[in-house]
Design a protein around this motif. Structure first.
Motif, mmCIF file in Angstrom:
data_model
loop_
_atom_site.group_PDB
_atom_site.id
_atom_site.type_symbol
_atom_site.label_atom_id
_atom_site.label_comp_id
_atom_site.label_asym_id
_atom_site.label_seq_id
_atom_site.Cartn_x
_atom_site.Cartn_y
_atom_site.Cartn_z
ATOM 1 N N UNK A 55 0.831 -1.212 0.000
ATOM 2 C CA UNK A 55 0.000 0.000 0.000
ATOM 3 C C UNK A 55 0.865 1.261 0.000
ATOM 4 N N UNK A 56 1.972 1.239 0.763
ATOM 5 C CA UNK A 56 2.881 2.398 0.807
ATOM 6 C C UNK A 56 3.429 2.707 -0.576
ATOM 7 N N UNK A 57 3.955 1.664 -1.265
ATOM 8 C CA UNK A 57 4.593 1.891 -2.564
ATOM 9 C C UNK A 57 3.574 2.129 -3.681
ATOM 10 N N UNK A 63 3.128 14.974 -15.771
ATOM 11 C CA UNK A 63 2.538 14.523 -17.032
ATOM 12 C C UNK A 63 3.444 13.521 -17.748
ATOM 13 N N UNK A 64 4.718 13.455 -17.326
ATOM 14 C CA UNK A 64 5.617 12.491 -17.967
ATOM 15 C C UNK A 64 5.547 11.144 -17.249
ATOM 16 N N UNK A 65 5.905 10.073 -17.973
ATOM 17 C CA UNK A 65 5.846 8.727 -17.391
ATOM 18 C C UNK A 65 6.938 8.555 -16.345
ATOM 19 N N UNK A 66 6.793 7.508 -15.543
ATOM 20 C CA UNK A 66 7.793 7.235 -14.502
ATOM 21 C C UNK A 66 9.162 6.968 -15.114
ATOM 22 N N UNK A 67 9.199 6.217 -16.216
ATOM 23 C CA UNK A 67 10.505 5.964 -16.857
ATOM 24 C C UNK A 67 11.114 7.249 -17.401
ATOM 25 N N UNK A 68 10.277 8.203 -17.825
ATOM 26 C CA UNK A 68 10.794 9.512 -18.266
ATOM 27 C C UNK A 68 11.422 10.249 -17.081
ATOM 28 N N UNK A 118 4.936 -0.133 -9.447
ATOM 29 C CA UNK A 118 5.475 0.721 -10.509
ATOM 30 C C UNK A 118 4.413 0.987 -11.580
ATOM 31 N N UNK A 119 3.688 -0.069 -11.967
ATOM 32 C CA UNK A 119 2.708 0.046 -13.047
ATOM 33 C C UNK A 119 1.536 0.935 -12.660
ATOM 34 N N UNK A 168 14.200 -5.649 -9.309
ATOM 35 C CA UNK A 168 13.238 -5.185 -8.296
ATOM 36 C C UNK A 168 13.847 -4.179 -7.309
ATOM 37 N N UNK A 169 15.048 -4.426 -6.739
ATOM 38 C CA UNK A 169 15.630 -3.402 -5.859
ATOM 39 C C UNK A 169 15.863 -2.066 -6.585
ATOM 40 N N UNK A 170 16.232 -2.156 -7.859
ATOM 41 C CA UNK A 170 16.455 -0.965 -8.675
ATOM 42 C C UNK A 170 15.151 -0.189 -8.856
ATOM 43 N N UNK A 171 14.057 -0.902 -9.163
ATOM 44 C CA UNK A 171 12.749 -0.259 -9.347
ATOM 45 C C UNK A 171 12.269 0.364 -8.032
ATOM 46 N N UNK A 172 12.399 -0.405 -6.926
ATOM 47 C CA UNK A 172 11.981 0.098 -5.620
ATOM 48 C C UNK A 172 12.715 1.379 -5.247
#
Length: 392
Positions: free
Chosen positions: A39-41, A53-58, A187-188, A336-340
């Protein structure tokens, strides 16, 4: 709702059934831990999606360069594609068991339906409605089984309030937390919320809350553990797959109970089949500069590619090949650690987030969540590369 539906797939159903069957009610507390950090993430990711307005990867590209965003996109695509076969197998087995037929025609049929949904004019609206429907199918199946099972309320309360780690349960605890506290799913969420706002711009300034869906995820996990604890644990029936749970219900409650549970398994598998493919296709499309929303034809073709590859592996092997599981876990351990960390750092960046920047409590609990993520990665790395017979 979509995030909860795609996270609760066949593997989650198998893990939760096994936890209840082997350890009874004693590990219910693990659900609260995993759901809290999820829930936190997820709420962090929701705010990132609303704040910019930009995506997370941006945003990742802005902070750490193009290489970091491409690595994340390709990593998520590889993991999604590797695990997609399991969702196809789940759909095929659930319906095949219901009609006593081979799973192969059903794998082809439901993947074809999944791909056809992509080409509706507003795929997001179709996805949202489909996932909400499937969540209620799952809830209906499992809640009905729950009332059939007549669980011990006192033991349920004890399971939630008295944490214990029974001997030999560490592996299942790690598997459950790693799959339920899904950083890729979190992330999604930022992409889903932006897609939702793109379809309905008036929602930009309304309250975009992710907590309801994640609580429902926790409810579904809890109910399956409780059902298995009430029905299978006293009889010493082991569960190695979700279909084992369905078969075990039949001699106790009759064919209707196992049918009901298989309907729930179908809901879990089909929601993950569509959701997981959407994650892989969207992230790769964004990483390669082909777009990050469902209006992009390139993204739709990449989502379809994940489904086709998953279905092909499912039909050829009939189960997830061990080498593919090892490959997927290897990529997961590193990605996963990188994304987190990326989620946490972007959420803490006032220049990107503005007034939606992480609050102090979120920073503290988010940091604890990162410690869990890195700890799981180290444990999984050790298990995979030092205790795996494939590497000896």
């Amino acid at each position: 709702m979509i995030t909860a539906a795609l996270v609760f797939g066949p593997s989650k159903l198998t893990i939760t059934s096994k936890i209840g069957a082997v350890y009874g009610y004693s590990l219910l507390w693990v659900v609260i831990v995993a759901i809290f950090f999820m829930a936190i993430f997820t709420s962090m990711s929701t705010r990132i999606g609303v704040a910019t307005d930009q995506s997370l990867l941006a945003s990742v590209k802005q902070k750490w360069g193009k290489g970091a965003s491409i690595a994340m996109g390709i990593g998520v695509f590889l993991v999604s594609t590797s695990f997609q076969a399991g969702n196809s197998i789940g759909v095929g087995i659930a319906v095949g068991e219901l009609y006593h037929t081979s799973p192969v025609p059903w794998i082809i049929f439901f993947n074809a339906i999944g791909i056809s949904l992509l080409f509706f004019r507003s795929f997001y609206s179709v996805l949202e409605r489909t996932m909400i429907l499937l969540i209620f199918v799952k809830l209906f199946s499992f809640v009905t089984t729950f009332f059939w099972a007549k669980p011990d309320i006192g033991q349920i309360l004890k399971g939630y309030t008295t944490p214990s780690i029974p001997e030999g349960s560490q592996g299942l605890i790690i598997a459950f937390i790693a799959s339920c506290f899904s950083i890729v799913g979190a992330l999604y969420q930022s992409y889903l919320i932006q897609e939702r706002i793109r379809v309905r711009p008036e929602l930009k300034n309304s309250k975009n809350d992710s907590t309801t869906g994640i609580i429902l995820l926790g409810c579904m996990c809890s109910i399956v553990i409780i059902c298995a604890a009430a029905i299978l644990h006293p009889k010493g029936i082991a569960v190695n797959s979700a279909t084992d749970m369905a078969k075990a219900l039949e001699p106790i409650f009759g064919e209707s109970a196992s049918t009901l549970f298989l309907v729930g398994l179908f809901g879990a598998a089909f929601s993950s089949l569509i959701g997981n493919a959407s994650v892989g296709g969207t992230l790769l499309g964004d990483a390669l500069g082909l777009g990050s929303n469902f209006s992009s034809k390139s993204v739709k073709y990449l989502v379809a590619l994940v489904m086709v590859v998953g279905a092909s592996i499912a039909i050829k092997f009939g189960k997830l090949p061990l080498e593919l599981i090892v490959f997927a876990q290897s990529v997961t351990i590193f990605i996963v650690p990188f994304i987190g960390t990326a989620l946490y750092m972007v959420g803490n960046d006032k220049n990107i987030m503005g007034d939606k920047v992480n609050s102090t409590p979120v920073k503290i609990f988010g940091a604890l969540g990162l410690i869990i993520i890195f700890s799981l990665a180290i444990i999984n790395f050790k298990e995979l590369f030092f205790n795996n017979p494939l590497f000896h």
